[in-house]
Design a protein around this motif. Structure first.
Motif, PDB file in Angstrom:
ATOM      1  N   ARG A 506       0.831  -1.200   0.000  1.00 17.21           N
ATOM      2  CA  ARG A 506       0.000   0.000   0.000  1.00 17.21           C
ATOM      3  C   ARG A 506       0.872   1.258   0.000  1.00 17.21           C
ATOM      4  NH1 ARG A 506      -3.338  -1.513   4.075  1.00 17.21           N
ATOM      5  NH2 ARG A 506      -5.026  -2.022   2.656  1.00 17.21           N
ATOM      6  N   ARG A 507       1.851   1.264   0.879  1.00 12.32           N
ATOM      7  CA  ARG A 507       2.719   2.454   0.979  1.00 12.32           C
ATOM      8  C   ARG A 507       3.536   2.634  -0.295  1.00 12.32           C
ATOM      9  NH1 ARG A 507       1.274   5.962   5.023  1.00 12.32           N
ATOM     10  NH2 ARG A 507       0.058   4.698   6.459  1.00 12.32           N
ATOM     11  N   LEU A 509       2.705   1.727  -3.339  1.00 12.16           N
ATOM     12  CA  LEU A 509       1.860   2.212  -4.422  1.00 12.16           C
ATOM     13  C   LEU A 509       1.550   3.693  -4.262  1.00 12.16           C
ATOM     14  CD1 LEU A 509      -0.326  -0.934  -4.833  1.00 12.16           C
ATOM     15  CD2 LEU A 509       0.889   0.239  -6.664  1.00 12.16           C
ATOM     16  N   ALA A 510       1.283   4.110  -3.022  1.00 17.05           N
ATOM     17  CA  ALA A 510       1.051   5.540  -2.796  1.00 17.05           C
ATOM     18  C   ALA A 510       2.324   6.314  -3.141  1.00 17.05           C
ATOM     19  CB  ALA A 510       0.616   5.788  -1.357  1.00 17.05           C
ATOM     20  N   GLY A 511       3.474   5.726  -2.809  1.00 18.34           N
ATOM     21  CA  GLY A 511       4.748   6.368  -3.125  1.00 18.34           C
ATOM     22  C   GLY A 511       4.964   6.479  -4.632  1.00 18.34           C
ATOM     23  N   GLY A 513       2.730   7.113  -6.661  1.00 19.24           N
ATOM     24  CA  GLY A 513       1.836   8.129  -7.201  1.00 19.24           C
ATOM     25  C   GLY A 513       0.404   7.690  -7.399  1.00 19.24           C
ATOM     26  N   TYR A 514       0.046   6.532  -6.874  1.00 17.21           N
ATOM     27  CA  TYR A 514      -1.332   6.062  -7.018  1.00 17.21           C
ATOM     28  C   TYR A 514      -2.179   6.554  -5.835  1.00 17.21           C
ATOM     29  CZ  TYR A 514       0.187   2.587 -10.533  1.00 17.21           C
ATOM     30  OH  TYR A 514       0.674   1.961 -11.644  1.00 17.21           O
ATOM     31  N   ASN A 515      -3.479   6.811  -6.095  1.00 13.28           N
ATOM     32  CA  ASN A 515      -4.415   7.186  -5.034  1.00 13.28           C
ATOM     33  C   ASN A 515      -5.171   5.942  -4.590  1.00 13.28           C
ATOM     34  OD1 ASN A 515      -4.582   9.749  -7.172  1.00 13.28           O
ATOM     35  ND2 ASN A 515      -4.188  10.259  -5.056  1.00 13.28           N
ATOM     36  N   GLU A 516      -5.142   5.692  -3.291  1.00 14.95           N
ATOM     37  CA  GLU A 516      -5.805   4.479  -2.803  1.00 14.95           C
ATOM     38  C   GLU A 516      -7.321   4.634  -2.764  1.00 14.95           C
ATOM     39  OE1 GLU A 516      -5.705   1.145   0.752  1.00 14.95           O
ATOM     40  OE2 GLU A 516      -5.080   3.172   1.227  1.00 14.95           O
TER      41      GLU A 516
ATOM     42  N   GLN B 103       1.356  12.388  -7.207  1.00 12.52           N
ATOM     43  CA  GLN B 103       1.226  12.415  -5.751  1.00 12.52           C
ATOM     44  C   GLN B 103       0.234  11.337  -5.346  1.00 12.52           C
ATOM     45  OE1 GLN B 103       2.179  15.146  -3.285  1.00 12.52           O
ATOM     46  NE2 GLN B 103       3.857  15.283  -4.738  1.00 12.52           N
ATOM     47  N   GLY B 104       0.725  10.266  -4.788  1.00 13.08           N
ATOM     48  CA  GLY B 104      -0.180   9.208  -4.349  1.00 13.08           C
ATOM     49  C   GLY B 104      -0.748   9.516  -2.977  1.00 13.08           C
ATOM     50  N   THR B 105      -1.812   8.807  -2.630  1.00 15.35           N
ATOM     51  CA  THR B 105      -2.402   8.996  -1.302  1.00 15.35           C
ATOM     52  C   THR B 105      -2.832   7.652  -0.717  1.00 15.35           C
ATOM     53  OG1 THR B 105      -4.524   9.414  -2.389  1.00 15.35           O
ATOM     54  CG2 THR B 105      -3.294  11.332  -1.636  1.00 15.35           C
ATOM     55  N   ILE B 106      -2.885   7.638   0.602  1.00 12.38           N
ATOM     56  CA  ILE B 106      -3.386   6.488   1.362  1.00 12.38           C
ATOM     57  C   ILE B 106      -4.795   6.824   1.826  1.00 12.38           C
ATOM     58  CG2 ILE B 106      -3.086   5.209   3.533  1.00 12.38           C
ATOM     59  CD1 ILE B 106      -0.917   4.390   1.692  1.00 12.38           C
ATOM     60  N   HIS B 107      -5.707   5.884   1.684  1.00 12.95           N
ATOM     61  CA  HIS B 107      -7.107   6.094   2.077  1.00 12.95           C
ATOM     62  C   HIS B 107      -7.226   6.243   3.603  1.00 12.95           C
ATOM     63  CE1 HIS B 107     -11.430   5.341   2.447  1.00 12.95           C
ATOM     64  NE2 HIS B 107     -11.515   5.547   1.141  1.00 12.95           N
ATOM     65  N   SER B 110      -7.343   3.028   5.634  1.00 11.70           N
ATOM     66  CA  SER B 110      -6.068   2.348   5.844  1.00 11.70           C
ATOM     67  C   SER B 110      -5.241   3.080   6.900  1.00 11.70           C
ATOM     68  CB  SER B 110      -5.274   2.301   4.535  1.00 11.70           C
ATOM     69  OG  SER B 110      -6.014   1.660   3.538  1.00 11.70           O
ATOM     70  N   GLN B 111      -5.262   4.403   6.787  1.00 18.65           N
ATOM     71  CA  GLN B 111      -4.460   5.196   7.718  1.00 18.65           C
ATOM     72  C   GLN B 111      -4.918   4.974   9.159  1.00 18.65           C
ATOM     73  OE1 GLN B 111      -1.912   6.960   6.669  1.00 18.65           O
ATOM     74  NE2 GLN B 111      -1.333   8.057   8.523  1.00 18.65           N
ATOM     75  N   GLU B 114      -4.076   1.674  10.564  1.00 23.69           N
ATOM     76  CA  GLU B 114      -2.679   1.616  11.019  1.00 23.69           C
ATOM     77  C   GLU B 114      -2.490   2.356  12.336  1.00 23.69           C
ATOM     78  OE1 GLU B 114       0.540   2.428   8.324  1.00 23.69           O
ATOM     79  OE2 GLU B 114      -0.436   1.357   6.692  1.00 23.69           O
ATOM     80  N   ALA B 348       2.276   8.892   1.393  1.00 23.54           N
ATOM     81  CA  ALA B 348       2.855   7.556   1.557  1.00 23.54           C
ATOM     82  C   ALA B 348       3.735   7.476   2.800  1.00 23.54           C
ATOM     83  CB  ALA B 348       3.649   7.184   0.316  1.00 23.54           C
ATOM     84  N   ASP B 350       3.457   9.244   5.566  1.00 24.23           N
ATOM     85  CA  ASP B 350       2.783   9.562   6.835  1.00 24.23           C
ATOM     86  C   ASP B 350       2.507   8.270   7.584  1.00 24.23           C
ATOM     87  OD1 ASP B 350       2.708  12.211   6.361  1.00 24.23           O
ATOM     88  OD2 ASP B 350       0.608  12.295   5.740  1.00 24.23           O
ATOM     89  N   MET B 351       3.546   7.639   8.096  1.00 21.98           N
ATOM     90  CA  MET B 351       3.322   6.348   8.742  1.00 21.98           C
ATOM     91  C   MET B 351       3.116   6.545  10.232  1.00 21.98           C
ATOM     92  SD  MET B 351       5.473   3.496   6.817  1.00 21.98           S
ATOM     93  CE  MET B 351       6.673   4.208   5.738  1.00 21.98           C
ATOM     94  N   PRO B 352       1.915   6.219  10.705  1.00 21.83           N
ATOM     95  CA  PRO B 352       1.634   6.455  12.115  1.00 21.83           C
ATOM     96  C   PRO B 352       2.457   5.542  13.021  1.00 21.83           C
ATOM     97  CG  PRO B 352      -0.213   5.331  11.059  1.00 21.83           C
ATOM     98  CD  PRO B 352       0.783   5.603   9.987  1.00 21.83           C
TER      99      PRO B 352
END
Lengths: 806, 360
Positions: A506-507, A509-511, A513-516, B103-107, B110-111, B114, B348, B350-352
């Protein structure tokens, strides 16, 4: 469950305020959902007197009234107010209801302000019933007897000041579906005293002309007890005001005295009753029996139901007259003409009632209560109490009680261990207090055994005793107590390798450039079918919509649909991913973890440097490889083209490791894109997270770094090969020429297409590779390099038929 | 000596006036080349008497070095000037944008999962998982919800279709994460401390409900784990999760078939100005359900209730995300609107962690 404060006070002698009662209810587990307190809306309306009413100087239909008000209540200071009033009955000496400026008038929604009407000041309002939302009457203002006490709140004088309380009842508390049960909880909490309930049996004047019989197979479980009696000569008019007011306050429509009485006991004591018109019961006998199946009944809700085999029916000679414990029949129901009534009070088995109710899809109040469990021991007292009220309100003469069966034996006992409250809950409550609590709730204590009352079918073990004690004592008083880790010191890692992987994918893929996205696990049948799913094994029996009928076989349909939605919003270039389960079967565990990325449109936005280009399969491949590396997949993988039908057959592949398919990547099939409304180009990859093998040995130690002091040599080769020859075959062949010496083979150029064919012949292309030689023992001589080169050319020729490009 | 002075003056001024490399080279050859004026003078040294030579030698050498130095200095200066010219010509508009990087993002789901995991991991809980298509035994019976129990109806369950002739009760989409309690205890026995985050399903769709959402289950079983431990655990969790100094929890009696006693848990909060603040104010907000694991549930999972006891709780991950990050609408979580994903998503990196903080 709805009731009013005054109804509660029928059972609870209390000085507690409404606020205290509400707090206690919620704290006891009888969560207050809503309170309608008439005082909130009508509390400011007070009784007043018109000192003098005279004709308005400028309007024929208006009067100017001097009104005497007592804003602080009876005995307080008097104030004279001038009010302009248009009601025809406004007259000198009228005792009415006054609203001062600032009042919100519920019937009109208007906030009163001092005003000038046709040149005359008016400082308030004399109200009609409609303005107070008490009725539709707007013919005139409220006209009270002269004896009505000036200054008193109108709702208090009228008896309307009765707050309605609506509480949520958890399924374990059928006793709290009766007002008395609620009062008992509050009394146990210390909010007053539970008033004694005395029910004297009513003596019958004659034998019941209707007999009752329970079929033997139902006596054990379905219907252990059925009782009733006839009351002759009743008058079934409207019920009295007090009863109608109560039912209205809790949202029930008054129907007739007999029906209202059954509703009263349903709410008051959680004792559902049924009244048959005795004249309509054919053959003088009621049978309680399992239906054969196929019998029909027109029920009180106006609908016809068909009994299934084994459902319990109450029948007379003509057929079923009631769906037992759920709903009575229309044909034998009571009407205004009923003079002889048969009152039924029975105990029905919760499970049987629940099964039938669910099968017939009837949600009646009786079903709701019987399936949670009514008090079996109150069956006969309930009948007696109802008889008394019918005689009181409708007159008539009662027969003797007829019954079949007996009160089922629910007597049981559990050990009361006072230390258990301390050990399980962590509250210290003295033993005497624990015993007092249980007794207040109706438990009988014999030594260290506690016998639950018949109205508490939910109490089935020691833990329930603890719950009762703690609940009444109030869990609010519970103090937190630290719970150290099982092992002191630095916490140990807790994630499993698979959980670590999922997070890493997951991390990564976000890295990249993908949006989850998190899309629904169920999709529509068509989309599922496009991706190898949509079978009956993955179908939902009761989907919430036609868009959500099948468990998804793959993450792609959800992502593609998300892409289509975003394209419709004007976002053409997308990089979306999801990590989540997909389903290949309908049994628990037939699910798989996928990490899927989808690229649509251009790889980059337009910019001054020409970065924009359409995404292609090599974007998807690179990202798939990045994820695989993150998951620890070995660097050497095989690639084949055995992809499923939703991929472009010539532009997609699978990365495998022996029998394991670790990833699929490539362009999506144009048909699939069209079907899901996605405007291409669209490429994607799916990494099967669980298929990547775990490392055999887990050790943080790295293998030693071997560095050579000898210079590495790079040589380039360009081969002419058939256009369908795959680069990987060629590279593997080159690598195989000297496994020890050749450190790396990379493709650095491909020349194909028309121009290439013009130069090299039809169906040909050129692939150029760099081979890096790393000597280990001594510097390579020119001859040695030549020899390796020759071997490479030879191997490539054998493997691909390729020749060095001239 | 005047001749040397003249030479010096001539060449130094020549060098100084030279405008390019070629001119300099010409001057160097004229002075120091094989037939250059200075070189020729050097050659004459041989014909001199030793006395003359002692005077003329050093003077000539000095002249040679001076001219040479001047040549070098001028050459460097010319190179610098040429470079300056080139750099001036190489001007670019630095206000143009950098090359685009996606710029990817984590939902948020998921965040927050975690975040929850990080906190409970620190308290010694591991993470358990279970299937989402679940047997009705695991989802209901084992959790003390027998087939006809009214609580079953309240679950708004999705059922899987059954093939003709398959008379087993239909499987369900798990309505809660509680069946993972059963699976974890059956697999690992007691003592045990696990959380189980994941998707759950209910037939419910309106303003505030989606037919799929996320829960996290907690389970701690030991010899003497009590409800007071539960309260402390939840207090610690809420304090850490909402990143506040202090929280105030209120336990309210309630009922869940799988716990006894059961409690709804409210948290003190304030809605002043439309903004939620946890740990202050006079409002109470229900955040989760919890209780002491029912002895029947322990038995169903093969754990002896005479020897073991403990607590369980369950809360909504989506709801926690909404509360903490001010996200208004649950249904938008599953809509994949790019604008929403970018606005509410997390980077990506921002790991808690408990030591580094959960959020930035």
């Amino acid at each position: 469950m709805k009731f009013t404060l005054s109804w509660l006070k029928d059972h609870l002698e209390t000085e507690a305020t409404l606020a205290d009662i509400l707090y206690a209810l919620t704290d006891l587990g009888l969560e207050v959902e809503e309170v309608v307190d008439p005082a909130d809306t009508l509390g400011v309306f007070r009784i007043c007197r018109v000192i003098e009413a005279v004709q308005h100087p400028n309007a024929d239909r208006l009067r100017v009234c001097r009104v005497e008000t007592l804003p602080d209540g009876p005995g307080g200071r008097a104030e004279e107010v001038q009010v302009v009033c248009g009601a025809p009955n406004a007259r000198t000496g009228l005792v009415g209801v006054f609203a001062p400026p600032g009042t919100h008038v519920p019937g009109t929604g208007v906030d009163l302000k001092p005003g000038v009407i046709r040149g005359v000041e008016s400082n308030g309002m004399l109200c009609s019933e409609r303005e107070l939302m008490l009725s539709d009457n707007h013919d005139g203002i409220i006209d009270l007897p002269e004896t009505a006490p000036l200054g008193e709140r109108f709702i208090d004088w009228k008896g309307l000041n009765d707050p309605m309380i609506y509480i949520k009842i958890t399924p374990n508390r059928p006793d709290a579906l009766g007002v008395r049960g609620i009062a008992r909880d509050l009394a146990a909490r210390g909010l007053g005293r539970l008033k004694p309930l005395e029910i004297a049996p009513v003596k019958g004047a004659f034998a019941s002309p209707i007999s009752v019989a329970i079929a033997p197979e139902l006596k054990e479980k379905g219907c252990p007890l059925f009782a009733g009696r006839v009351i002759r000569g009743v008058k079934n008019g409207p019920s009295p005001d007090w009863l109608q007011a109560r039912l209205k306050a809790i949202g029930l429509r008054p129907i007739s005295a007999l029906v209202d009485i059954t509703n009263f006991f349903t709410v008051d004591q959680n004792r559902p009753l049924h009244v048959f018109d005795a004249a309509k019961v054919k053959g003088g006998a009621l049978r309680i029996h399992p239906a054969e199946g196929g019998e029909e009944i027109l029920a009180l809700d106006g609908k016809t139901y068909t009994f299934g085999p084994g459902m319990m029916a109450i029948s007379d000679e003509a057929g079923p007259e009631s769906i037992a414990g759920i709903m009575g029949g229309e044909l034998s129901g009571c009407t205004g003409e009923t003079t002889d009534v048969f009152v039924e009070s029975a105990y029905w088995d919760p499970i049987t009632v629940a099964t039938t109710g669910r099968a017939l899809k009837i949600n009646s109040d009786a079903r709701y209560r019987f399936e949670r469990g009514v008090d079996p021991e109150f069956t006969l007292p309930g009948l007696e109490a109802a008889t008394a009220m019918i005689l009181d309100l409708c007159g008539g003469e009662p027969s003797e009680v007829v019954l079949d069966g007996a009160v089922p034996d629910t007597r049981r006992s559990y050990k009361l261990d006072p230390a258990r409250v301390q050990s399980l809950v962590g509250m210290e409550i003295p033993e005497a207090e624990q015993r007092r609590t249980l007794e207040a709730l109706g438990f009988t204590l014999e030594g260290d055994r506690a016998i639950p009352p018949s109205w508490r079918p939910d109490v089935l073990g020691e833990a329930d005793l603890v719950e009762e004690v703690a609940r009444i004592a109030s869990l609010t008083k519970l103090e937190g107590k630290p719970m150290p880790r099982a092992r002191a010191g630095v916490p140990q890692p807790i994630l499993t390798p698979m959980q670590v992987r999922e997070k890493a994918a997951r991390r990564m893929l976000a890295g990249l450039g993908y949006n989850e996205c998190v899309t629904y696990s169920f999709i529509d049948a068509t989309a599922a079918g496009l991706f190898g799913g949509g079978s009956d094994a993955l179908r939902l029996e009761n989907p919430i919509s036609s868009e959500m009928t099948h468990m998804r076989p793959d993450l792609l349909p959800g992502l593609l649909q998300a892409a289509a939605r975003n394209q419709a919003r004007g976002f053409a270039d997308l990089a979306l991913f999801e990590v989540g389960p997909v389903f290949h079967g309908g049994e628990p565990g037939e699910q798989q973890l996928q990490a899927t990325g989808l690229l649509v449109g251009a790889a980059a936005p337009r910019d001054p440097y020409g970065s924009r280009r359409p995404v292609d399969l090599f974007d998807a491949k690179a990202d798939a490889e990045a994820v695989l590396s993150t998951l620890g997949a070995p660097a050497r993988r095989q690639i084949d083209r055995k992809v499923a039908g939703w991929w472009h057959p010539g532009r997609s592949g699978r990365m495998t490791l022996g029998p394991n398919v670790m990833a699929v990547y490539g362009e999506l099939h144009p048909k699939v894109l069209r079907a899901l409304g996605v405007k291409g180009p669209a490429v994607a990859f799916t990494v099967l997270v669980e298929a990547v093998p775990q490392p055999k040995v887990r050790t943080p130690t790295r293998p030693a770094l071997v560095l050579s002091d000898l210079q590495a040599v790079e040589r380039d080769f360009a081969f002419v090969v058939d256009a369908q020859v795959e680069a990987l075959t060629l590279m593997n062949a080159a690598q195989g020429a000297d496994k020890a010496l050749i450190e790396r083979v990379t493709v650095f150029d491909q020349f194909s297409g028309e121009k290439a064919e013009a130069q090299m012949g039809a169906g040909k292309k050129s692939l150029a590779i760099t081979v890096r030689l790393q000597p280990r023992d001594k510097t390579l001589t020119d001859e040695e390099i030549e020899a390796v080169g020759a071997k490479i050319v030879d191997k490539v020729a054998k493997a691909t038929g390729g020749v060095l490009r001239g | 000596m005047d001749a040397l002075t003249d030479l010096k003056a001539k060449y130094l001024s020549g060098i100084s006036a030279a405008s390019d490399e070629a001119g300099l080279e010409e001057l160097r050859l004229a002075a120091l080349g094989k037939k250059g004026e200075v070189s020729l003078k050097m050659r004459e040294l041989g014909k001199m008497t030793p006395e003359e030579r002692q005077v003329a030698g050093p003077a000539l050498n000095a002249l040679k070095e001076e001219i040479d130095g001047a040549l070098r200095a001028k050459r460097a200066a010319l190179a610098d000037a040429a470079l300056d010219e080139r750099l001036k010509a190489e001007w670019l508009d630095v206000t143009l944008p950098g090359r685009p990087r996606p710029q990817g993002t984590i939902h948020p789901v998921s965040q927050v999962t975690e975040e929850v995991t990080a906190i409970f991991a620190d308290m010694g809980f591991s993470v358990a998982e279970g299937p989402q298509i679940e047997s009705d035994w695991h989802n209901f019976d084992a959790l003390n919800i027998p087939p006809e129990h009214p609580a079953r109806q309240e679950h708004d369950t999705f059922f899987m279709a059954r093939a003709e002739g398959d008379n087993r009760p239909p499987h369900v989409l798990r309505t809660h994460t509680s069946p993972v309690q059963i699976r974890s205890m059956m697999a690992n026995g007691a003592p045990i401390r696990v959380i189980a985050p994941g998707r759950v399903y209910r037939m419910d769709m309106d303003q505030t409900h989606a037919p799929m959402f996320h829960q996290v289950e907690g389970l701690a079983i030991g010899r003497d784990i009590s409800m007071a431990n539960l309260k402390w655990t939840l207090e610690e969790f809420c304090r850490a999760f909402f990143e506040v100094e202090q929280v105030d929890l209120r336990f309210r009696a309630s009922h869940f078939p799988f716990t006894e006693p059961s409690a709804e848990v409210d948290i003190r909060c304030s809605w002043a100005g439309g903004q939620l603040k946890i740990g202050e104010g006079d409002d109470w907000m229900e955040i989760l359900g919890s209780g002491m694991v029912h002895p029947k549930v322990l038995s169903a999972a093969g754990v002896d209730p005479e020897m073991w006891q403990g607590f369980a709780f369950g809360m909504g991950i989506d709801r926690l995300a909404m509360l903490k990050y001010g996200i208004p609408d649950l249904r938008a979580f599953f809509d994949s609107d790019l604008r929403w994903l970018r606005h509410y998503g997390f980077a990506a990196l921002d790991m808690p962690t408990v030591h580094g903080g959960l959020s930035r």
